[in-house]
Design a protein around this motif. Structure first.
Motif, short mmCIF file in Angstrom:
data_model
loop_
_atom_site.label_atom_id
_atom_site.label_comp_id
_atom_site.label_asym_id
_atom_site.label_seq_id
_atom_site.Cartn_x
_atom_site.Cartn_y
_atom_site.Cartn_z
N CYS A 1 114.62 133.43 87.71
CA CYS A 1 115.15 132.11 88.07
C CYS A 1 114.58 131.00 87.19
N ILE A 2 115.44 130.04 86.89
CA ILE A 2 115.06 128.93 86.03
C ILE A 2 115.00 127.64 86.84
N ARG A 3 113.90 126.89 86.70
CA ARG A 3 113.74 125.61 87.38
C ARG A 3 113.25 124.57 86.38
N ASP A 4 113.32 123.32 86.81
CA ASP A 4 112.89 122.18 85.99
C ASP A 4 111.55 121.70 86.53
N VAL B 1 110.82 131.98 85.52
CA VAL B 1 109.59 132.45 86.19
C VAL B 1 108.69 133.16 85.18
N LEU B 2 109.29 133.99 84.32
CA LEU B 2 108.47 134.70 83.32
C LEU B 2 107.84 133.73 82.33
N GLU B 3 108.54 132.65 82.00
CA GLU B 3 107.94 131.66 81.08
C GLU B 3 106.75 130.95 81.75
N VAL B 4 106.86 130.68 83.06
CA VAL B 4 105.74 130.05 83.76
C VAL B 4 104.54 130.99 83.75
N ILE B 5 104.79 132.26 84.03
CA ILE B 5 103.70 133.25 84.04
C ILE B 5 103.09 133.37 82.64
N GLY B 6 103.96 133.34 81.61
CA GLY B 6 103.47 133.39 80.23
C GLY B 6 102.61 132.18 79.88
N ALA B 7 102.98 131.01 80.42
CA ALA B 7 102.18 129.79 80.17
C ALA B 7 100.79 129.93 80.79
N PHE B 8 100.71 130.61 81.95
CA PHE B 8 99.39 130.85 82.56
C PHE B 8 98.58 131.80 81.70
N ALA B 9 99.23 132.84 81.17
CA ALA B 9 98.51 133.78 80.31
C ALA B 9 97.90 133.03 79.12
N SER B 10 98.67 132.11 78.51
CA SER B 10 98.15 131.32 77.38
C SER B 10 97.01 130.43 77.83
N ASP C 1 101.49 121.62 79.46
CA ASP C 1 100.64 120.56 80.02
C ASP C 1 100.46 120.76 81.53
N ILE C 2 101.57 121.12 82.20
CA ILE C 2 101.52 121.31 83.65
C ILE C 2 100.55 122.44 84.00
N VAL C 3 100.71 123.57 83.30
CA VAL C 3 99.90 124.74 83.62
C VAL C 3 98.43 124.50 83.24
N GLN C 4 98.20 123.91 82.07
CA GLN C 4 96.81 123.64 81.66
C GLN C 4 96.12 122.71 82.64
N SER C 5 96.82 121.68 83.10
CA SER C 5 96.18 120.73 84.04
C SER C 5 95.93 121.40 85.39
N THR C 6 96.81 122.33 85.77
CA THR C 6 96.61 123.06 87.04
C THR C 6 95.38 123.95 86.96
N VAL C 7 95.24 124.64 85.83
CA VAL C 7 94.07 125.52 85.65
C VAL C 7 92.79 124.68 85.59
N ALA C 8 92.83 123.57 84.86
CA ALA C 8 91.64 122.72 84.72
C ALA C 8 91.21 122.16 86.08
N ALA C 9 92.18 121.74 86.89
CA ALA C 9 91.84 121.17 88.21
C ALA C 9 91.26 122.24 89.12
N GLU C 10 91.79 123.45 89.02
CA GLU C 10 91.28 124.54 89.87
C GLU C 10 89.85 124.91 89.46
N LEU C 11 89.58 124.91 88.15
CA LEU C 11 88.22 125.21 87.69
C LEU C 11 87.25 124.11 88.15
N ALA C 12 87.70 122.86 88.07
CA ALA C 12 86.84 121.73 88.47
C ALA C 12 86.53 121.76 89.96
N ALA C 13 87.45 122.32 90.76
CA ALA C 13 87.29 122.33 92.23
C ALA C 13 86.33 123.43 92.68
N ARG C 14 85.95 124.35 91.81
CA ARG C 14 85.11 125.49 92.22
C ARG C 14 83.70 125.08 92.58
#
Ligand SMILES: NC(=O)c1ccc[n+]([C@@H]2O[C@H](COP(=O)([O-])OP(=O)(O)OC[C@H]3O[C@@H](n4cnc5c(N)ncnc54)[C@H](O)[C@@H]3O)[C@@H](O)[C@H]2O)c1
Length: 326
Positions: free
Chosen positions: A217-220, A262-271, A313-326
């Motif tokens: 599925c594709i979303r914006d 969905v696969l592109e979002v998962i790929g962005a997390f892998a990066s 940018d979305i995925v990187q900021s999500t990962v950074a915020a999650e790391l900061a919250a640990r």
């Protein structure tokens, strides 16, 4: 300008509050703290109030007069699709009733300008092309219906009482503008994928046989900071320095105009985390439209606003915020 932000202790609202405060605006937050957090509003005044309660009209009207509000940004709402299916009347009371109360209080207090949080959920199962503001609306659940009914209320109040209003139809909001303002609710794909990765589990893909480029599925996905900037531009539109004149009610899509699978979002997390992520593919879920992507030209024309950030940018900021919250 003095702006009252309802739902300002929530995920999106807190970003709007912080941007407005940074611009030097006076901000007052109204929130019942049902999902919001007081520490998110910074130095802004916080009034704890259930906007759906009977007493809310008089209480909010008194507050609007007291602070000399020029405009309201109304984000406060319940947003769980699953909950809206099991508690439909409560959702209408909360979201439609709450919006009616906000509009009546604004009328009583003679506050002429509103920015209202709507959603791409009003479109339901969109077709294959870009979704424009003139595409048919056909919400698929009570949550989406409350947003569409909210838009109608806003339009009718603008006509009846000479208000200037914009309803912003957000697409898939994700990311964090600041680490401490990340989305605490794992309700959309971006936080869900990160949650699975951190739990050592494969992210789930519902259907790899959709009629899309890679079958998923594709979303914006729109960065929450871009969305907050759209609110500031929307406020400048409905509450210009000269106050504006005449009634005005319009709906605008707020997305990027770019779809991600969905696969592109998962790929962005892998990066972003620097290691491979292997998803688990399950069958399609009933009622999942293959593609929902915004046409964003009208927001650019009306507000001079376009999203500046992308999926990475979305995925990187999500990962950074999650790391900061640990
Ligand atoms: N997050 C998304 O992807 C998305 C997409 C489309 C639209 N929206 C809309 O954006 C708005 C904000 O969403 P969010 O993601 O920040 O959600 P959120 O739950 O983080 O924020 C909602 C805020 O409203 C408050 N609230 C809820 N009901 C209230 C009531 N009756 N009285 C007073 N305060 C109340 C909550 O305490 C919370 O602080 C909502 O209107 C939502 O429907 C969100």
């Amino acid at each position: 300008m003095t702006v009252v932000v309802t739902g300002g202790a929530g995920y999106i609202g807190a970003h709007v509050v912080r941007l407005l405060a940074a611009r030097g605006e006076r901000v007052v937050v109204v929130d019942d703290l049902s999902s919001g957090r007081a520490e998110r509003v910074g130095d802004a005044r916080l009034e704890v109030m259930d906007l759906a309660a009977d007493v809310a009209v008089d209480r909010l009207a008194a507050l609007l007069v007291e602070v000399g509000a020029h405009a309201v940004v109304h984000l406060a709402a319940r947003k769980r699709v699953d909950e809206s299916l099991t508690r439909p009347t409560w959702y209408y009371r909360q979201n439609v009733g709450g919006t009616a109360n906000v509009l009546e209080a604004m009328h009583q207090a003679e506050v002429p300008a509103l920015v209202f949080s709507s959603s791409a959920a009003v479109y339901g199962a969109a077709g294959a092309g870009l979704v424009t503001e003139d595409s048919p609306t056909s919400p698929m659940n009570p949550y989406g219906e409350t947003k569409l009914a909210g838009e109608w209320l806003v339009r009718d109040a603008a006509r009846a009482w000479g208000m200037r209003c914009l309803s912003l139809r957000y697409f898939n909001v994700a990311g964090a503008g600041w680490d401490d303002l990340h989305d605490p609710a794992a309700l959309n794909l971006v936080p869900l994928v990160l949650g699975r990765i951190r739990a050592g589990l494969p992210p789930l893909v519902f259907g790899a046989d959709h009629p899309t480029t890679d079958g998923t599925c594709i979303r914006d996905y729109v960065h929450v900071l871009d969305l907050a900037e759209a609110h500031v531009a929307a406020l400048d539109h409905v509450a210009p320095p000269d106050g504006g004149s005449g009634d005005h009610a319009e709906v605008l899509n707020v997305g990027t105009g770019v779809g991600s699978s969905v696969l592109e979002v998962i790929g962005a997390f892998a990066s972003a985390i620097g290691s491979p992520v292997v998803p688990e593919v399950l069958g399609r879920r009933a009622g999942d439209p293959p593609q929902v992507v915004a046409s964003v030209d009208r927001a650019a024309d009306v507000l001079g606003w376009r999203a500046a950030r992308d999926l990475a940018d979305i995925v990187q900021s999500t990962v950074a915020a999650e790391l900061a919250a640990r």
